[in-house]
Enzyme design. Structure first.
Site, PDB file in Angstrom:
ATOM      1  NE  ARG A 104      -4.156  -1.828   2.025  1.00  0.00           N
ATOM      2  CZ  ARG A 104      -4.794  -2.562   2.813  1.00  0.00           C
ATOM      3  NH1 ARG A 104      -4.492  -2.745   3.928  1.00  0.00           N
ATOM      4  NH2 ARG A 104      -5.887  -3.084   2.520  1.00  0.00           N
ATOM      5  CG  ASN A 114      -7.006   0.083   0.446  1.00  0.00           C
ATOM      6  OD1 ASN A 114      -7.443  -0.492  -0.522  1.00  0.00           O
ATOM      7  ND2 ASN A 114      -7.007  -0.046   1.622  1.00  0.00           N
ATOM      8  CG  HIS A 117      -9.598  -7.315   1.002  1.00  0.00           C
ATOM      9  ND1 HIS A 117     -10.285  -6.601   1.911  1.00  0.00           N
ATOM     10  CD2 HIS A 117      -9.732  -8.742   1.144  1.00  0.00           C
ATOM     11  CE1 HIS A 117     -10.802  -7.659   2.857  1.00  0.00           C
ATOM     12  NE2 HIS A 117     -10.442  -8.782   2.240  1.00  0.00           N
TER      13      HIS A 117
HETATM   14  P1  CMP Z   1     -10.343  -3.216   2.664  1.00  0.00           P
HETATM   15  O1  CMP Z   1      -9.029  -3.802   3.597  1.00  0.00           O
HETATM   16  O2  CMP Z   1     -10.494  -3.860   1.409  1.00  0.00           O
HETATM   17  O3  CMP Z   1     -11.552  -3.555   3.982  1.00  0.00           O
HETATM   18  C1  CMP Z   1     -12.507  -2.457   3.690  1.00  0.00           C
HETATM   19  C2  CMP Z   1     -12.145  -1.283   3.062  1.00  0.00           C
HETATM   20  O4  CMP Z   1     -12.799  -0.204   3.264  1.00  0.00           O
HETATM   21  C3  CMP Z   1     -10.855  -0.904   3.318  1.00  0.00           C
HETATM   22  O5  CMP Z   1      -9.827  -1.861   2.827  1.00  0.00           O
HETATM   23  C4  CMP Z   1     -10.772   0.484   2.725  1.00  0.00           C
HETATM   24  O6  CMP Z   1     -10.299   0.452   1.284  1.00  0.00           O
HETATM   25  C5  CMP Z   1     -12.127   1.105   2.955  1.00  0.00           C
HETATM   26  N1  CMP Z   1     -12.188   1.970   3.894  1.00  0.00           N
HETATM   27  C6  CMP Z   1     -12.774   3.238   3.455  1.00  0.00           C
HETATM   28  N2  CMP Z   1     -12.854   4.022   4.541  1.00  0.00           N
HETATM   29  C7  CMP Z   1     -12.374   3.309   5.776  1.00  0.00           C
HETATM   30  C8  CMP Z   1     -12.133   3.423   7.040  1.00  0.00           C
HETATM   31  N3  CMP Z   1     -12.287   4.758   7.701  1.00  0.00           N
HETATM   32  N4  CMP Z   1     -11.624   2.395   8.055  1.00  0.00           N
HETATM   33  C9  CMP Z   1     -11.578   1.265   7.245  1.00  0.00           C
HETATM   34  N5  CMP Z   1     -11.605   0.892   5.932  1.00  0.00           N
HETATM   35  C10 CMP Z   1     -12.132   1.955   5.234  1.00  0.00           C
END
Ligand code: CMP
Length: 139
Positions: A104, A114, A117
Site C-alpha cells: 500500500r 488502497n 485487500h
Molecule cells: P479493505 O481491507 O478492503 O477492507 C474494507 C475497506 O474499506 C478498506 O480496505 C478500505 O479500502 C475501505 N475504507 C474506507 N474508509 C475506511 C475507514 N474509515 N476505515 C476502514 N476502511 C475504510
C-alpha cells in the site's frame, strides 16, 4: 494455531494502473504460493455482499461503488502464518499510515483506492476465498 491460507484481491486502482504484475511479484517473493487466481469485475450488488460487514459504516456506499468500478484480481494464497504475514506485507489500510516498502505504501492512492485487500482472520479468509472460488478451482 494460525492457519496457512489467506485471501486477497488487487483492487481496481492497482489493476487499472498496470501494477498487478509488480504486486504479484512482491507477493511471490515474500513466500506466498498462489492457490487460486482470476481477473474479474464485481457488480455493485456483489461488492456490497462481499463487504456486508461494513454495511453500517459511512464509507460503505463509496467503497462498493469503487470496488465495482473496474477489474479486480482475487487470489487465495498459502504460507505459514498467512493472514498475519500478508497484512504485514500490504501495510496499514490508510496508505498515509502504511509502512515504507509495503504494497500500500508503494501503490495505494487513498483509503478506498488502497491497491489491495487482505483478510483479517483465518475465518474471514475462508469465507472470502469461497466467495470467489470453488474448491475445484484451488490448487
Ligand atoms: P479493505 O481491507 O478492503 O477492507 C474494507 C475497506 O474499506 C478498506 O480496505 C478500505 O479500502 C475501505 N475504507 C474506507 N474508509 C475506511 C475507514 N474509515 N476505515 C476502514 N476502511 C475504510
Amino acid at each position: 494455531m494460525a492457519g496457512n491460507r489467506t485471501f486477497t484481491m488487487i483492487k481496481p486502482d492497482a489493476v487499472g494502473a498496470g501494477n498487478s504484475g509488480a504486486i504479484i511479484k512482491m507477493i511471490e517473493e515474500a513466500g506466498f504460493r498462489i492457490v487460486a487466481m482470476k481477473k474479474t469485475q464485481l457488480t455493485k450488488e456483489r461488492a456490497g455482499q462481499f463487504y456486508e460487514v461494513h454495511k453500517a459504516r459511512p464509507f460503505y456506499n463509496d467503497l462498493t461503488a469503487y470496488m465495482s468500478s473496474g477489474f479486480i484480481i482475487p487470489m487465495i494464497l498459502e504460507k505459514d502464518n498467512a493472514v498475519e504475514d500478508f497484512r504485514k506485507l500490504i501495510g496499514a489500510t490508510d496508505p498515509a499510515k502504511a509502512e515504507k516498502g509495503t504494497i500500500r505504501n508503494l501503490f495505494a492512492k487513498s483509503i478506498d483506492a488502497n491497491a489491495i485487500h487482505g483478510s483479517d482472520s483465518d475465518e474471514n479468509a475462508a469465507i472470502e476465498g469461497s466467495f470467489f472460488f470453488s474448491k475445484f478451482e484451488q490448487f
